[in-house]
Design an enzyme around this catalytic site. Sequence first.
Site, PDB file in Angstrom:
ATOM      1  N   ASP A 195      -4.696   0.376   7.981  1.00 57.89           N
ATOM      2  CA  ASP A 195      -3.478   1.182   7.897  1.00 57.89           C
ATOM      3  C   ASP A 195      -3.492   2.260   8.973  1.00 57.89           C
ATOM      4  O   ASP A 195      -2.509   2.465   9.697  1.00 57.89           O
ATOM      5  CB  ASP A 195      -3.374   1.812   6.505  1.00 57.89           C
ATOM      6  CG  ASP A 195      -2.097   2.632   6.318  1.00 57.89           C
ATOM      7  OD1 ASP A 195      -1.061   2.247   6.896  1.00 57.89           O
ATOM      8  OD2 ASP A 195      -2.136   3.643   5.588  1.00 57.89           O
ATOM      9  N   LYS A 205       6.133   5.513  -1.052  1.00 56.40           N
ATOM     10  CA  LYS A 205       6.885   6.345  -0.112  1.00 56.40           C
ATOM     11  C   LYS A 205       8.391   6.161  -0.258  1.00 56.40           C
ATOM     12  O   LYS A 205       9.168   6.958   0.285  1.00 56.40           O
ATOM     13  CB  LYS A 205       6.458   6.036   1.328  1.00 56.40           C
ATOM     14  CG  LYS A 205       5.090   6.616   1.688  1.00 56.40           C
ATOM     15  CD  LYS A 205       4.762   6.390   3.151  1.00 56.40           C
ATOM     16  CE  LYS A 205       3.425   7.060   3.506  1.00 56.40           C
ATOM     17  NZ  LYS A 205       3.049   6.800   4.913  1.00 56.40           N
ATOM     18  N   HIS A 233      -5.974   4.231  -1.127  1.00 56.71           N
ATOM     19  CA  HIS A 233      -6.135   3.978   0.313  1.00 56.71           C
ATOM     20  C   HIS A 233      -6.117   5.254   1.153  1.00 56.71           C
ATOM     21  O   HIS A 233      -6.339   5.201   2.371  1.00 56.71           O
ATOM     22  CB  HIS A 233      -5.098   2.965   0.812  1.00 56.71           C
ATOM     23  CG  HIS A 233      -3.689   3.487   0.897  1.00 56.71           C
ATOM     24  ND1 HIS A 233      -2.897   3.662  -0.221  1.00 56.71           N
ATOM     25  CD2 HIS A 233      -2.933   3.858   1.963  1.00 56.71           C
ATOM     26  CE1 HIS A 233      -1.713   4.108   0.143  1.00 56.71           C
ATOM     27  NE2 HIS A 233      -1.705   4.244   1.468  1.00 56.71           N
ATOM     28  N   HIS A 234      -5.882   6.408   0.525  1.00 59.34           N
ATOM     29  CA  HIS A 234      -5.999   7.687   1.237  1.00 59.34           C
ATOM     30  C   HIS A 234      -7.207   8.497   0.777  1.00 59.34           C
ATOM     31  O   HIS A 234      -7.345   9.668   1.169  1.00 59.34           O
ATOM     32  CB  HIS A 234      -4.725   8.516   1.077  1.00 59.34           C
ATOM     33  CG  HIS A 234      -3.578   8.018   1.910  1.00 59.34           C
ATOM     34  ND1 HIS A 234      -3.577   8.094   3.286  1.00 59.34           N
ATOM     35  CD2 HIS A 234      -2.413   7.415   1.553  1.00 59.34           C
ATOM     36  CE1 HIS A 234      -2.454   7.569   3.747  1.00 59.34           C
ATOM     37  NE2 HIS A 234      -1.725   7.155   2.717  1.00 59.34           N
ATOM     38  N   HIS A 259       2.844   9.997  -3.050  1.00 52.36           N
ATOM     39  CA  HIS A 259       3.296   8.600  -2.958  1.00 52.36           C
ATOM     40  C   HIS A 259       2.280   7.621  -3.538  1.00 52.36           C
ATOM     41  O   HIS A 259       2.652   6.521  -3.963  1.00 52.36           O
ATOM     42  CB  HIS A 259       3.640   8.229  -1.511  1.00 52.36           C
ATOM     43  CG  HIS A 259       2.473   7.874  -0.652  1.00 52.36           C
ATOM     44  ND1 HIS A 259       1.725   8.805   0.026  1.00 52.36           N
ATOM     45  CD2 HIS A 259       1.912   6.665  -0.333  1.00 52.36           C
ATOM     46  CE1 HIS A 259       0.781   8.200   0.720  1.00 52.36           C
ATOM     47  NE2 HIS A 259       0.870   6.895   0.518  1.00 52.36           N
ATOM     48  N   HIS A 312       0.798  -1.224   0.000  1.00 55.22           N
ATOM     49  CA  HIS A 312       0.000   0.000   0.000  1.00 55.22           C
ATOM     50  C   HIS A 312       0.833   1.278   0.000  1.00 55.22           C
ATOM     51  O   HIS A 312       0.448   2.270  -0.619  1.00 55.22           O
ATOM     52  CB  HIS A 312      -0.983   0.001   1.182  1.00 55.22           C
ATOM     53  CG  HIS A 312      -0.347   0.085   2.526  1.00 55.22           C
ATOM     54  ND1 HIS A 312       0.245  -0.996   3.132  1.00 55.22           N
ATOM     55  CD2 HIS A 312      -0.207   1.119   3.389  1.00 55.22           C
ATOM     56  CE1 HIS A 312       0.719  -0.642   4.304  1.00 55.22           C
ATOM     57  NE2 HIS A 312       0.464   0.654   4.492  1.00 55.22           N
ATOM     58  N   ASP A 313       1.974   1.287   0.683  1.00 57.70           N
ATOM     59  CA  ASP A 313       2.781   2.509   0.790  1.00 57.70           C
ATOM     60  C   ASP A 313       4.081   2.429  -0.003  1.00 57.70           C
ATOM     61  O   ASP A 313       5.037   3.148   0.303  1.00 57.70           O
ATOM     62  CB  ASP A 313       3.097   2.802   2.262  1.00 57.70           C
ATOM     63  CG  ASP A 313       2.024   3.644   2.932  1.00 57.70           C
ATOM     64  OD1 ASP A 313       1.219   4.272   2.208  1.00 57.70           O
ATOM     65  OD2 ASP A 313       1.973   3.669   4.174  1.00 57.70           O
TER      66      ASP A 313
END
Length: 337
Positions: A283, A195, A254-255, A220, A191-192
């Site tokens: 998360d 970054k 997801h954000h 990101h 998911h990240d």
Amino acid sequence: MNNLHSTLEVLLALGDAVIITDISHRILAVNPAYEKITGYAQDEIVGRKAGILRTPHTPLQTYASMHEAIQNGSPWSGVFTNSKRTGGLWHSSITITPFVIEGDTYLVGIFRELERLESGHYLDEGRMGRVQGSLLKVLAISCEIRDPGIEAHLTSVQKLTELLVARHVERCGLSLSAKKQSDIIGASILHDIGKSAIPEGILYKPGPLADYERKIIQMHTLIGVDIVDKIFRELDDDLFESELSTAKNIILHHHERWDGSGYPHKLGGLQIPLEARLVSVVDVLDALVTKRPYKEKWPLEQAVRYLAEQKGKQFDADVVDSLVSLYEEGRLKAAFD
């Protein structure tokens, strides 16, 4: 083989591996193809149980399905991972057919060794899932290697996703296939991944972020999709096709927020893919209960209470309710212990 019925002896001339047993699975005869593949000569294997080749790599439900069909007098087809005399493994597609001759039942198994097909290599579903999961985990961790705590966070998010997906599907009666559920769980660890391209001075800044720094961090999600696109384009393999689609949805969305005020595309409500709605909740939960450079860890009860307060704002209310049900049963606490 001297007492073998002539009807069955004819089958031993087939080019594929053939094994003939009685109803109790005791071996009566095998053909030269079987001897060549397994390494067992007929004179050392006749009289022994067919289970001599069995390994723990064949799922128990495969054997259960086989026994059920045979008990009903029906042919059965499936895939076995068996052992050779040398201890090596071989994968085979097999059809077992019961024959009743003069009142006695015989089982005729015809094998085709999958490794000897003209092209490709066989991976059973369980092994393929393990390979995919391992590769995705290595990919995620290697891309975020600067953070010594990242492996714990990614592993925790994946474990929580597994709990939440199962509970949400059960509680809401969703018709989500087992494959899709597995894809969500496997891809959650990525998911990240975007970054990895964010400067450390911004990513781990202990104080408040400036507006321009916040915008850089928000990039990101787009960077992450670009990373996985490039990696899987190089692989050019459909082994990860469904995982890629699911991973991109998670990474990109997801954000997003249920009320439409998130990023990068300000999607709202059901416009946000389910997999992203699920991962966004776990998360944030893991982030809240974990000490970060810019915050202390929260008690689990406080974190769950915050998520509940954000129902219909930041998060899908149904997803949060599913998470809360896990908390009330003590399963979230167990996941963090």
